[in-house]
Design an enzyme around this catalytic site. Structure first.
Site, PDB file in Angstrom:
ATOM      1  N   GLU A 117       5.498   4.537   8.496  1.00 12.82           N
ATOM      2  CA  GLU A 117       4.615   4.728   7.354  1.00 12.82           C
ATOM      3  C   GLU A 117       3.617   3.576   7.282  1.00 12.82           C
ATOM      4  O   GLU A 117       3.985   2.417   7.528  1.00 12.82           O
ATOM      5  CB  GLU A 117       5.404   4.793   6.049  1.00 12.82           C
ATOM      6  CG  GLU A 117       4.509   4.955   4.806  1.00 12.82           C
ATOM      7  CD  GLU A 117       5.309   5.109   3.513  1.00 12.82           C
ATOM      8  OE1 GLU A 117       6.430   5.658   3.581  1.00 12.82           O
ATOM      9  OE2 GLU A 117       4.813   4.679   2.453  1.00 12.82           O
ATOM     10  N   GLU A 128      -2.577   1.614  -2.079  1.00 11.72           N
ATOM     11  CA  GLU A 128      -1.575   2.082  -3.023  1.00 11.72           C
ATOM     12  C   GLU A 128      -1.657   1.246  -4.297  1.00 11.72           C
ATOM     13  O   GLU A 128      -1.539   0.019  -4.257  1.00 11.72           O
ATOM     14  CB  GLU A 128      -0.173   1.968  -2.417  1.00 11.72           C
ATOM     15  CG  GLU A 128       0.942   2.433  -3.344  1.00 11.72           C
ATOM     16  CD  GLU A 128       2.322   2.243  -2.734  1.00 11.72           C
ATOM     17  OE1 GLU A 128       3.248   2.973  -3.133  1.00 11.72           O
ATOM     18  OE2 GLU A 128       2.484   1.354  -1.863  1.00 11.72           O
TER      19      GLU A 128
END
Length: 271
Positions: A159, A164
């Site tokens: 990932e 974010e």
């Protein structure tokens, strides 16, 4: 005999100035497309900046695995809209619809929107360098969890979180799995994340199994991390407006938005 010394000195000064200008051209600056010393690479476009105007050609609604993930929002196509090349994901409170079907199985408190790319990038010998980029407006209040990220298409990990926000004005750039087997994470304070900012990532093959990942924000390199076992792994590219979970609770009592534009994916056959 004529005195050529002044002319010769002027020539040397001019030559020195020329060399300094040429040297400055090699300073990494993502805003001027220097691309962190990769200006000479030949890039092949995979997802153009106009992709939202041809949405069904390049994007799918929801997550690759369905409508639920690790927060309290359930994704719906009704919460996904495109106008004038801008993607808008809308989150609105709801109730009485049960729990998420994904761990940690939180109660669903919102309907929201998420999309993922139809293209599945793979870092390999044929395409050892990839570039992912987009402009975003993000909410930053408690319980809002907007993200632009990549995850393994056949297994997790790997990932890479290109961008974010977890309920604050700090943008997190993260890589899992790093060489030690866990997370590499760097938090970057962002002034007014609700305004347009540019988030950009270069992912480069550095060994038979690993990649180097450069995280850029508004043309400035913020972190370089190593991703272990990324090579040969297909990646889902996701634009995600999840709620609560890691971003805190309670979330907003009203409607909130995440917007994206000029999202770009390209690849290079050379390093």
């Amino acid at each position: 005999m004529k005195n050529y010394k002044p002319i010769f000195l002027a020539f040397l000064i001019g030559l020195s100035a020329c060399k300094k200008e040429n040297a400055n051209e090699n300073v990494p600056n993502e805003n001027t497309n220097n691309r962190s010393a990769t200006e000479e690479l030949s890039w092949v476009n995979v997802i153009p900046t106009t992709s939202f105007s041809n949405f069904s050609t390049y994007w799918n609604n929801l997550y690759p695995w369905g409508s639920d993930h690790n927060g309290s929002a359930r994704m719906r196509t009704q919460n996904i809209a495109v106008s004038s090349g801008v993607l808008t994901l809308t989150s609105a409170p709801t109730s009485g619809v049960g729990n998420s079907t994904s761990s940690p199985y939180l109660a669903i408190k919102y309907y929201s929107g998420t999309i993922y790319a139809k293209t599945i990038p793979v870092v390999n010998d044929s395409w050892p360098k990839w570039h992912f980029k987009g402009e975003f407006q993000c909410e930053s209040q408690t319980g809002t969890w907007p993200a632009f990220w990549a995850t393994g298409a056949s297994s997790w990990p790997p990932e890479s979180d290109f961008m974010e926000f977890k309920g604050s004005t700090t943008c997190w750039v993260n890589t899992y799995k790093n060489p030690s087997g866990g997370w590499s994470s760097v938090g970057v304070p962002i002034s007014s994340p609700g305004s347009w900012h540019t988030y950009s990532v270069y992912m480069t093959k550095i060994s038979a199994t690993d990649v180097s990942i450069e995280y850029w924000i508004d043309g400035v390199l913020k972190s370089t991390q190593t991703g272990a076992n990324f090579v040969g792994q297909g990646l889902y590219i996701i634009i995600d407006y999840q709620m609560e979970g890691s971003s805190g609770a309670p979330g907003p009592t009203g409607t909130t938005y995440m917007r994206a534009r000029n999202v770009l994916v390209e690849k290079s056959a050379t390093l």
